[in-house]
Design a protein around this motif. Structure first.
Motif, PDB file in Angstrom:
ATOM      1  N   LEU A  84       0.852  -1.188   0.000  1.00  0.00           N
ATOM      2  CA  LEU A  84       0.000   0.000   0.000  1.00  0.00           C
ATOM      3  C   LEU A  84       0.887   1.238   0.000  1.00  0.00           C
ATOM      4  O   LEU A  84       1.658   1.457   0.928  1.00  0.00           O
ATOM      5  CB  LEU A  84      -0.911  -0.017   1.225  1.00  0.00           C
ATOM      6  N   GLY A  85       0.810   2.029  -1.050  1.00  0.00           N
ATOM      7  CA  GLY A  85       1.599   3.246  -1.168  1.00  0.00           C
ATOM      8  C   GLY A  85       0.909   4.422  -0.497  1.00  0.00           C
ATOM      9  O   GLY A  85      -0.235   4.315  -0.041  1.00  0.00           O
ATOM     10  N   PRO A  86       1.599   5.562  -0.443  1.00  0.00           N
ATOM     11  CA  PRO A  86       1.013   6.766   0.164  1.00  0.00           C
ATOM     12  C   PRO A  86      -0.326   7.120  -0.492  1.00  0.00           C
ATOM     13  O   PRO A  86      -0.439   7.154  -1.715  1.00  0.00           O
ATOM     14  CB  PRO A  86       2.050   7.844  -0.111  1.00  0.00           C
ATOM     15  N   GLY A  87      -1.338   7.324   0.321  1.00  0.00           N
ATOM     16  CA  GLY A  87      -2.662   7.670  -0.188  1.00  0.00           C
ATOM     17  C   GLY A  87      -3.434   6.505  -0.765  1.00  0.00           C
ATOM     18  O   GLY A  87      -4.541   6.671  -1.258  1.00  0.00           O
ATOM     19  N   GLY A  88      -2.865   5.300  -0.698  1.00  0.00           N
ATOM     20  CA  GLY A  88      -3.514   4.122  -1.259  1.00  0.00           C
ATOM     21  C   GLY A  88      -4.714   3.680  -0.443  1.00  0.00           C
ATOM     22  O   GLY A  88      -4.849   4.008   0.728  1.00  0.00           O
ATOM     23  N   LYS A  89      -5.587   2.926  -1.083  1.00  0.00           N
ATOM     24  CA  LYS A  89      -6.799   2.435  -0.431  1.00  0.00           C
ATOM     25  C   LYS A  89      -6.955   0.950  -0.713  1.00  0.00           C
ATOM     26  O   LYS A  89      -6.600   0.478  -1.790  1.00  0.00           O
ATOM     27  CB  LYS A  89      -8.034   3.167  -0.953  1.00  0.00           C
ATOM     28  N   VAL A  90      -7.504   0.249   0.259  1.00  0.00           N
ATOM     29  CA  VAL A  90      -7.771  -1.178   0.131  1.00  0.00           C
ATOM     30  C   VAL A  90      -9.149  -1.437   0.716  1.00  0.00           C
ATOM     31  O   VAL A  90      -9.486  -0.934   1.790  1.00  0.00           O
ATOM     32  CB  VAL A  90      -6.721  -2.012   0.903  1.00  0.00           C
ATOM     33  N   GLU A  91      -9.948  -2.217   0.016  1.00  0.00           N
ATOM     34  CA  GLU A  91     -11.241  -2.622   0.556  1.00  0.00           C
ATOM     35  C   GLU A  91     -11.004  -3.851   1.426  1.00  0.00           C
ATOM     36  O   GLU A  91     -10.536  -4.881   0.940  1.00  0.00           O
ATOM     37  CB  GLU A  91     -12.217  -2.948  -0.569  1.00  0.00           C
ATOM     38  N   VAL A  92     -11.294  -3.734   2.707  1.00  0.00           N
ATOM     39  CA  VAL A  92     -11.023  -4.827   3.637  1.00  0.00           C
ATOM     40  C   VAL A  92     -12.247  -5.714   3.809  1.00  0.00           C
ATOM     41  O   VAL A  92     -13.370  -5.321   3.506  1.00  0.00           O
ATOM     42  CB  VAL A  92     -10.566  -4.291   5.016  1.00  0.00           C
ATOM     43  N   LYS A  93     -11.990  -6.915   4.259  1.00  0.00           N
ATOM     44  CA  LYS A  93     -13.035  -7.859   4.618  1.00  0.00           C
ATOM     45  C   LYS A  93     -12.558  -8.571   5.876  1.00  0.00           C
ATOM     46  O   LYS A  93     -11.400  -8.424   6.293  1.00  0.00           O
ATOM     47  CB  LYS A  93     -13.298  -8.849   3.485  1.00  0.00           C
ATOM     48  N   ASN A  94     -13.421  -9.339   6.472  1.00  0.00           N
ATOM     49  CA  ASN A  94     -13.040 -10.102   7.654  1.00  0.00           C
ATOM     50  C   ASN A  94     -11.894 -11.032   7.280  1.00  0.00           C
ATOM     51  O   ASN A  94     -12.013 -11.817   6.345  1.00  0.00           O
ATOM     52  CB  ASN A  94     -14.238 -10.898   8.177  1.00  0.00           C
ATOM     53  N   GLY A  95     -10.760 -10.921   7.964  1.00  0.00           N
ATOM     54  CA  GLY A  95      -9.602 -11.755   7.671  1.00  0.00           C
ATOM     55  C   GLY A  95      -8.500 -11.039   6.908  1.00  0.00           C
ATOM     56  O   GLY A  95      -7.448 -11.627   6.675  1.00  0.00           O
ATOM     57  N   THR A  96      -8.710  -9.769   6.498  1.00  0.00           N
ATOM     58  CA  THR A  96      -7.661  -9.017   5.822  1.00  0.00           C
ATOM     59  C   THR A  96      -6.512  -8.798   6.803  1.00  0.00           C
ATOM     60  O   THR A  96      -6.724  -8.476   7.969  1.00  0.00           O
ATOM     61  CB  THR A  96      -8.171  -7.658   5.314  1.00  0.00           C
ATOM     62  N   ILE A  97      -5.282  -8.976   6.323  1.00  0.00           N
ATOM     63  CA  ILE A  97      -4.092  -8.871   7.163  1.00  0.00           C
ATOM     64  C   ILE A  97      -3.212  -7.731   6.664  1.00  0.00           C
ATOM     65  O   ILE A  97      -2.943  -7.626   5.470  1.00  0.00           O
ATOM     66  CB  ILE A  97      -3.295 -10.187   7.136  1.00  0.00           C
ATOM     67  N   PHE A  98      -2.771  -6.891   7.588  1.00  0.00           N
ATOM     68  CA  PHE A  98      -1.850  -5.795   7.281  1.00  0.00           C
ATOM     69  C   PHE A  98      -0.566  -5.998   8.067  1.00  0.00           C
ATOM     70  O   PHE A  98      -0.601  -6.399   9.227  1.00  0.00           O
ATOM     71  CB  PHE A  98      -2.455  -4.439   7.685  1.00  0.00           C
ATOM     72  N   ASN A  99       0.562  -5.713   7.446  1.00  0.00           N
ATOM     73  CA  ASN A  99       1.862  -5.717   8.107  1.00  0.00           C
ATOM     74  C   ASN A  99       2.489  -4.353   7.887  1.00  0.00           C
ATOM     75  O   ASN A  99       2.563  -3.877   6.755  1.00  0.00           O
ATOM     76  CB  ASN A  99       2.775  -6.800   7.537  1.00  0.00           C
ATOM     77  N   VAL A 100       2.937  -3.728   8.966  1.00  0.00           N
ATOM     78  CA  VAL A 100       3.558  -2.403   8.894  1.00  0.00           C
ATOM     79  C   VAL A 100       4.986  -2.523   9.384  1.00  0.00           C
ATOM     80  O   VAL A 100       5.253  -3.105  10.438  1.00  0.00           O
ATOM     81  CB  VAL A 100       2.790  -1.379   9.760  1.00  0.00           C
ATOM     82  N   THR A 101       5.921  -1.963   8.608  1.00  0.00           N
ATOM     83  CA  THR A 101       7.323  -1.976   8.951  1.00  0.00           C
ATOM     84  C   THR A 101       7.830  -0.552   9.062  1.00  0.00           C
ATOM     85  O   THR A 101       7.512   0.279   8.205  1.00  0.00           O
ATOM     86  CB  THR A 101       8.137  -2.720   7.871  1.00  0.00           C
ATOM     87  N   ARG A 102       8.594  -0.277  10.110  1.00  0.00           N
ATOM     88  CA  ARG A 102       9.182   1.050  10.304  1.00  0.00           C
ATOM     89  C   ARG A 102      10.681   0.935  10.056  1.00  0.00           C
ATOM     90  O   ARG A 102      11.347   0.073  10.592  1.00  0.00           O
ATOM     91  CB  ARG A 102       8.932   1.520  11.738  1.00  0.00           C
ATOM     92  N   THR A 103      11.197   1.833   9.206  1.00  0.00           N
ATOM     93  CA  THR A 103      12.620   1.842   8.879  1.00  0.00           C
ATOM     94  C   THR A 103      13.147   3.249   9.122  1.00  0.00           C
ATOM     95  O   THR A 103      12.480   4.234   8.788  1.00  0.00           O
ATOM     96  CB  THR A 103      12.846   1.482   7.387  1.00  0.00           C
ATOM     97  N   VAL A 104      14.343   3.347   9.680  1.00  0.00           N
ATOM     98  CA  VAL A 104      14.985   4.639   9.901  1.00  0.00           C
ATOM     99  C   VAL A 104      16.055   4.801   8.828  1.00  0.00           C
ATOM    100  O   VAL A 104      16.939   3.960   8.681  1.00  0.00           O
ATOM    101  CB  VAL A 104      15.608   4.720  11.305  1.00  0.00           C
TER     102      VAL A 104
END
Length: 54
Positions: free
Chosen positions: A32-52
């Protein structure tokens, strides 16, 4: 990003990337890029990574 990293201070050297899978929208998985959108449903999984940046 407060859900993934609560209390994390905003910093110009911090970059976040987010991937998803099992989404209702097409494609069902991807990054998912900046300003991106995703239609979620039950069971949708997101992973977020922080990098310096150095």
């Amino acid at each position: 990003m407060q859900l993934a990293f609560p209390g994390g201070a905003a910093d110009q050297n911090t970059v976040y990337s987010m991937t998803y899978r099992k989404a209702a929208s097409h494609p069902h998985a991807g990054e998912l890029g900046p300003g991106g959108k995703v239609e979620v449903k039950n069971g949708t999984i997101f992973n977020v990574t922080r990098t310096v940046r150095s």
